[in-house]
Design an enzyme around this catalytic site. Sequence first.
Site, PDB file in Angstrom:
ATOM      1  N   TYR A 148       0.838  -1.207   0.000  1.00  0.00           N
ATOM      2  CA  TYR A 148       0.000   0.000   0.000  1.00  0.00           C
ATOM      3  C   TYR A 148       0.873   1.258   0.000  1.00  0.00           C
ATOM      4  CZ  TYR A 148      -3.754   3.201   1.396  1.00  0.00           C
ATOM      5  OH  TYR A 148      -4.663   4.237   1.447  1.00  0.00           O
ATOM      6  N   ALA A 150       4.081   1.513  -0.728  1.00  0.00           N
ATOM      7  CA  ALA A 150       4.907   1.586  -1.941  1.00  0.00           C
ATOM      8  C   ALA A 150       4.075   2.079  -3.118  1.00  0.00           C
ATOM      9  CB  ALA A 150       5.511   0.226  -2.247  1.00  0.00           C
TER      10      ALA A 150
HETATM   11  N1  LIG Z   1      -9.858   6.270   4.136  1.00  0.00           N
HETATM   12  C1  LIG Z   1      -8.636   6.663   4.425  1.00  0.00           C
HETATM   13  O1  LIG Z   1      -8.280   6.849   5.595  1.00  0.00           O
HETATM   14  C2  LIG Z   1      -7.646   6.920   3.330  1.00  0.00           C
HETATM   15  C3  LIG Z   1      -6.443   7.558   3.665  1.00  0.00           C
HETATM   16  C4  LIG Z   1      -5.511   7.811   2.670  1.00  0.00           C
HETATM   17  C5  LIG Z   1      -5.794   7.440   1.356  1.00  0.00           C
HETATM   18  N2  LIG Z   1      -6.970   6.812   1.069  1.00  0.00           N
HETATM   19  C6  LIG Z   1      -7.196   6.448  -0.325  1.00  0.00           C
HETATM   20  O2  LIG Z   1      -8.384   7.059  -0.787  1.00  0.00           O
HETATM   21  C7  LIG Z   1      -8.970   6.241  -1.790  1.00  0.00           C
HETATM   22  C8  LIG Z   1     -10.416   5.949  -1.430  1.00  0.00           C
HETATM   23  O3  LIG Z   1     -10.413   5.290  -0.179  1.00  0.00           O
HETATM   24  P1  LIG Z   1     -11.746   5.027   0.655  1.00  0.00           P
HETATM   25  O4  LIG Z   1     -11.376   5.122   2.070  1.00  0.00           O
HETATM   26  O5  LIG Z   1     -12.884   5.844   0.134  1.00  0.00           O
HETATM   27  O6  LIG Z   1     -11.970   3.474   0.308  1.00  0.00           O
HETATM   28  P2  LIG Z   1     -13.280   2.595   0.141  1.00  0.00           P
HETATM   29  O7  LIG Z   1     -12.836   1.187   0.357  1.00  0.00           O
HETATM   30  O8  LIG Z   1     -14.416   3.119   0.971  1.00  0.00           O
HETATM   31  O9  LIG Z   1     -13.659   2.810  -1.412  1.00  0.00           O
HETATM   32  C9  LIG Z   1     -12.813   2.356  -2.423  1.00  0.00           C
HETATM   33  C10 LIG Z   1     -13.608   2.169  -3.713  1.00  0.00           C
HETATM   34  O10 LIG Z   1     -12.696   1.680  -4.718  1.00  0.00           O
HETATM   35  C11 LIG Z   1     -13.348   0.648  -5.434  1.00  0.00           C
HETATM   36  N3  LIG Z   1     -12.362  -0.240  -6.037  1.00  0.00           N
HETATM   37  C12 LIG Z   1     -11.494  -1.081  -5.413  1.00  0.00           C
HETATM   38  N4  LIG Z   1     -10.758  -1.755  -6.315  1.00  0.00           N
HETATM   39  C13 LIG Z   1     -11.166  -1.331  -7.541  1.00  0.00           C
HETATM   40  C14 LIG Z   1     -10.791  -1.662  -8.867  1.00  0.00           C
HETATM   41  N5  LIG Z   1      -9.844  -2.582  -9.135  1.00  0.00           N
HETATM   42  N6  LIG Z   1     -11.412  -1.029  -9.901  1.00  0.00           N
HETATM   43  C15 LIG Z   1     -12.378  -0.111  -9.653  1.00  0.00           C
HETATM   44  N7  LIG Z   1     -12.788   0.217  -8.427  1.00  0.00           N
HETATM   45  C16 LIG Z   1     -12.188  -0.378  -7.375  1.00  0.00           C
HETATM   46  C17 LIG Z   1     -14.195  -0.062  -4.376  1.00  0.00           C
HETATM   47  O11 LIG Z   1     -15.220  -0.861  -4.975  1.00  0.00           O
HETATM   48  C18 LIG Z   1     -14.724   1.119  -3.573  1.00  0.00           C
HETATM   49  O12 LIG Z   1     -15.931   1.616  -4.111  1.00  0.00           O
HETATM   50  C19 LIG Z   1      -8.100   4.991  -1.884  1.00  0.00           C
HETATM   51  O13 LIG Z   1      -7.173   5.150  -2.930  1.00  0.00           O
HETATM   52  C20 LIG Z   1      -7.395   4.968  -0.555  1.00  0.00           C
HETATM   53  O14 LIG Z   1      -6.185   4.262  -0.609  1.00  0.00           O
HETATM   54  C21 LIG Z   1      -7.896   6.551   2.015  1.00  0.00           C
END
Ligand SMILES: NC(=O)c1ccc[n+]([C@@H]2O[C@H](COP(=O)([O-])OP(=O)(O)OC[C@H]3O[C@@H](n4cnc5c(N)ncnc54)[C@H](O)[C@@H]3O)[C@@H](O)[C@H]2O)c1
Length: 256
Positions: A148, A150
Amino acid sequence: MTQALLGKVAAITGAARGIGDAIAARFLEEGARVFSLDLSEPDEKREGVTYLAADVANTESVAEAFSQIDRAAGCVDVLVNNAGVQRVALAENMPIEDWHLVLNTHLTGMHLCCAQAIRRMRERGTGGAIVSIASAAGIVGIPGRGPYSAAKAGIESLTRVYATEVASANIRVNAVAPGSTRTKLIEQGLKDGSIRGEWQIERIPMGRLAEPTEIADPVVYLASDRASYITGQTLVVDGGWTVQGMVHIADWLRVS
Ligand SMILES: NC(=O)c1ccc[n+]([C@@H]2O[C@H](COP(=O)([O-])OP(=O)(O)OC[C@H]3O[C@@H](n4cnc5c(N)ncnc54)[C@H](O)[C@@H]3O)[C@@H](O)[C@H]2O)c1
C-alpha cells in the site's frame, strides 16, 4: 462565485462509496458531469452520476469504460484516480496475491486510466486535469502496509513524471495525500484490529479523523482552473499527522 468545474466531464475511479463518492458529490455541486468507474455498485446511486462497471487494474476494462464515456459525453476533461484496496501483513507474511492486488489497483490502475485520459485530452487539445489519491502512508513508514505504502509513494512519483510529460499540452497532474479519513476502508481496519481509534487520534495534531468531504474539496481545487499553474504536486491533507515529530510536547509546554 461561478462553479469551479462548470461543464467539465469527469471520470472518477472508485466513486461508488467513501472518498470517491464525496468527490463525485462535490464535482456535481461544482457543475461537472460525473462518470464513476468502480468494481462495485453503490449501495445507493447518487443522482447525476453515471456508474460504469470497471476494474481499474484491467487494461481492457479501463479501455471499455473510457469508450463508454466517449459515446455518452464525447470527451474527458478531468480524471480522478481514487479506487483503492488495503491488505495488511508483515513482509514475511504478505501473500504475493495481495501484494499484486494492491500494486495493480493503485499504481497500475493510475497508469492505465492516465493513459486513456491523456490520449483523449491531447487529441482534443483543450488541456485537462488529473488528480490522484495518494496517502500519508506513502510518506511515513507504517508496519504492515508494504504494498500500500509503496503504491502510494509510486503514485506521487508517477504524478511528477506524467506532469512533465503533458505540461506542454496544458494538462496538469497532481495528487492529494489524505490522512485517516472516516470511510469503510478505515472501518475495515478498526474491525480487524489493524487500526485502533486511540492510536490514530493521538498522533493527529488536529485530534480527529478527516471527513471525506475534507479530502474532496482539495481535489475540486486541483481539478479546477483555480489551480491553473500547479502541476506535479502532492497536497498532503492529514490534519498535521506527517509533520508532527513529538506527540504531546506542545501540551506540556503550554502548562509548564
Ligand atoms: N480512508 C482513508 O483513511 C484513506 C487515507 C488515505 C488514502 N486513502 C485512499 O483514498 C482512496 C479511497 O479510499 P476510501 O477510504 O474511500 O476506500 P473505500 O474502500 O471506501 O472505497 C474504495 C472504492 O474503490 C473501489 N475499487 C477497489 N478496487 C477497484 C478496482 N480494481 N477497480 C475499480 N474500483 C475499485 C471499491 O469498490 C470502492 O468503491 C483509496 O485510494 C485509498 O487508498 C484513504
